[in-house]
Design a protein around this motif. Sequence first.
Motif: not given
Length: 67
Positions: A42-67
């Motif tokens: 369900p889309g709501g599950v994905v959305e909630l998971f992304r919200i609860k892990n936003a900091g970690a996901i942002a850090a991973m994406e930043g590391a991939r882009h060399g930030d």
Amino acid sequence: MTAAELKSLRKSLGMSVDACAAQVFVASRTWARYESGTKRIPGGVVELFRIKNAGAIAAMEGARHGD
């Protein structure tokens, strides 16, 4: 999000199936079914998971882009 993408995200975050399931208020077995593709994610599950892990996901994406 596909089942494979969900599983990859969980592993990238270093989380267990149990921990992910608890975050979005579903049974571990349900989360495992999402990852195996036997149950629609369900889309709501994905959305909630992304919200609860936003900091970690942002850090991973930043590391991939060399930030």
